[in-house]
Design a protein around this motif. Structure first.
Motif, PDB file in Angstrom:
ATOM      1  N   ALA A   1      28.194  41.947  52.097  1.00 49.14           N
ATOM      2  CA  ALA A   1      28.251  40.766  51.757  1.00 49.14           C
ATOM      3  C   ALA A   1      28.224  41.259  50.070  1.00 49.14           C
ATOM      4  N   ILE A   2      26.943  41.702  49.580  1.00 50.36           N
ATOM      5  CA  ILE A   2      26.928  42.194  48.261  1.00 50.36           C
ATOM      6  C   ILE A   2      28.587  42.082  47.521  1.00 50.36           C
ATOM      7  N   ARG A   3      29.392  43.494  48.355  1.00 51.16           N
ATOM      8  CA  ARG A   3      30.497  43.620  47.760  1.00 51.16           C
ATOM      9  C   ARG A   3      31.417  42.393  47.426  1.00 51.16           C
ATOM     10  N   GLU A   4      31.515  41.346  49.092  1.00 54.27           N
ATOM     11  CA  GLU A   4      31.744  39.751  48.539  1.00 54.27           C
ATOM     12  C   GLU A   4      31.778  39.887  47.116  1.00 54.27           C
ATOM     13  N   VAL A   5      30.410  39.104  47.112  1.00 59.30           N
ATOM     14  CA  VAL A   5      30.020  38.450  45.441  1.00 59.30           C
ATOM     15  C   VAL A   5      30.145  39.450  44.442  1.00 59.30           C
ATOM     16  N   GLU A   6      30.502  40.792  44.646  1.00 62.60           N
ATOM     17  CA  GLU A   6      30.774  41.969  43.499  1.00 62.60           C
ATOM     18  C   GLU A   6      32.223  40.851  42.983  1.00 62.60           C
ATOM     19  N   LEU A   7      33.213  41.109  44.303  1.00 65.89           N
ATOM     20  CA  LEU A   7      34.738  41.509  43.749  1.00 65.89           C
ATOM     21  C   LEU A   7      34.896  40.198  43.014  1.00 65.89           C
ATOM     22  N   LYS A   8      33.923  38.783  43.862  1.00 63.84           N
ATOM     23  CA  LYS A   8      34.332  37.077  43.076  1.00 63.84           C
ATOM     24  C   LYS A   8      33.883  37.579  41.266  1.00 63.84           C
ATOM     25  N   GLN A   9      33.311  38.083  41.454  1.00 68.61           N
ATOM     26  CA  GLN A   9      32.352  38.025  40.209  1.00 68.61           C
ATOM     27  C   GLN A   9      33.261  38.738  39.191  1.00 68.61           C
ATOM     28  N   LYS A  10      33.398  40.319  39.679  1.00 64.26           N
ATOM     29  CA  LYS A  10      34.603  40.975  39.165  1.00 64.26           C
ATOM     30  C   LYS A  10      36.136  39.746  38.313  1.00 64.26           C
ATOM     31  N   ALA A  11      36.582  38.906  39.185  1.00 59.76           N
ATOM     32  CA  ALA A  11      37.968  38.916  38.814  1.00 59.76           C
ATOM     33  C   ALA A  11      37.505  38.089  37.854  1.00 59.76           C
ATOM     34  N   ILE A  12      36.407  37.323  37.753  1.00 57.64           N
ATOM     35  CA  ILE A  12      36.171  36.280  37.215  1.00 57.64           C
ATOM     36  C   ILE A  12      35.833  36.779  35.465  1.00 57.64           C
ATOM     37  N   ARG A  13      34.883  38.110  35.565  1.00 57.19           N
ATOM     38  CA  ARG A  13      34.938  38.557  34.953  1.00 57.19           C
ATOM     39  C   ARG A  13      35.849  39.215  33.596  1.00 57.19           C
ATOM     40  N   ASP A  14      37.085  39.894  34.302  1.00 51.88           N
ATOM     41  CA  ASP A  14      38.109  40.639  34.258  1.00 51.88           C
ATOM     42  C   ASP A  14      39.162  39.267  33.453  1.00 51.88           C
ATOM     43  N   GLU A  15      39.015  37.864  33.937  1.00 48.31           N
ATOM     44  CA  GLU A  15      39.735  36.663  32.874  1.00 48.31           C
ATOM     45  C   GLU A  15      39.370  36.635  31.711  1.00 48.31           C
ATOM     46  N   LYS A  16      38.197  36.674  31.880  1.00 50.68           N
ATOM     47  CA  LYS A  16      37.623  36.183  30.439  1.00 50.68           C
ATOM     48  C   LYS A  16      37.336  37.975  29.625  1.00 50.68           C
ATOM     49  N   LEU A  17      37.224  38.787  29.724  1.00 50.66           N
ATOM     50  CA  LEU A  17      37.556  39.921  29.154  1.00 50.66           C
ATOM     51  C   LEU A  17      38.913  39.726  28.261  1.00 50.66           C
ATOM     52  N   ALA A  18      39.548  39.478  29.603  1.00 53.48           N
ATOM     53  CA  ALA A  18      41.375  39.541  29.187  1.00 53.48           C
ATOM     54  C   ALA A  18      41.242  38.295  27.798  1.00 53.48           C
ATOM     55  N   ALA A  19      40.845  36.774  27.820  1.00 55.65           N
ATOM     56  CA  ALA A  19      40.794  36.178  27.243  1.00 55.65           C
ATOM     57  C   ALA A  19      40.297  36.387  26.486  1.00 55.65           C
ATOM     58  N   GLU A  20      38.933  36.977  25.684  1.00 59.16           N
ATOM     59  CA  GLU A  20      38.538  37.233  25.063  1.00 59.16           C
ATOM     60  C   GLU A  20      39.332  38.537  23.635  1.00 59.16           C
ATOM     61  N   LYS A  21      40.287  39.263  25.032  1.00 62.97           N
ATOM     62  CA  LYS A  21      41.063  40.860  23.597  1.00 62.97           C
ATOM     63  C   LYS A  21      42.699  40.224  23.263  1.00 62.97           C
ATOM     64  N   LYS A  22      42.810  38.668  23.805  1.00 57.12           N
ATOM     65  CA  LYS A  22      43.622  38.213  23.625  1.00 57.12           C
ATOM     66  C   LYS A  22      43.574  37.172  22.496  1.00 57.12           C
ATOM     67  N   ALA A  23      42.240  36.493  21.903  1.00 57.55           N
ATOM     68  CA  ALA A  23      41.447  35.971  21.289  1.00 57.55           C
ATOM     69  C   ALA A  23      41.816  37.254  20.005  1.00 57.55           C
ATOM     70  N   ALA A  24      40.957  37.763  20.241  1.00 55.75           N
ATOM     71  CA  ALA A  24      40.633  39.167  18.944  1.00 55.75           C
ATOM     72  C   ALA A  24      42.064  39.733  18.576  1.00 55.75           C
ATOM     73  N   ALA A  25      43.191  39.690  19.500  1.00 61.84           N
ATOM     74  CA  ALA A  25      44.107  40.362  18.900  1.00 61.84           C
ATOM     75  C   ALA A  25      44.625  39.323  18.003  1.00 61.84           C
TER      76      ALA A  25
END
Length: 78
Positions: free
Chosen positions: A42-66
């Motif tokens: 159950a913890i792994r499922e929650v972490e996978l959902k959070q990872k997807a959200i975190r990856d999207e945020k990081l990609a958006a931040e990288k794009k904005a910084a670039a």
């Protein structure tokens, strides 16, 4: 070699107690392992959902910084 004394006969009550405690310990371990593995899944499922959200945020931040860096470089080039 030294001569060893004859082995002492262990009481059937003690044997029963040892074997019953061993079996109870094994059953408890199996139950506990099952419970912990379900909890961890159950913890792994929650972490996978959070990872997807975190990856999207990081990609958006990288794009904005670039984009910001490119804009600053264009300013300096003029």
């Amino acid at each position: 070699m030294s001569s060893l004394p004859a082995p002492v006969r262990v009481s059937p009550l003690i044997k029963f107690g040892r074997w019953s405690l061993l079996s109870v310990g094994i059953l408890y371990g199996a139950f506990h392992q099952n419970r912990l593995s379900k909890k961890e899944a159950a913890i792994r499922e929650v972490e996978l959902k959070q990872k997807a959200i975190r990856d999207e945020k990081l990609a958006a931040e990288k794009k904005a910084a670039a984009e910001k860096e490119i804009a600053e470089l264009e300013k300096l080039a003029k």
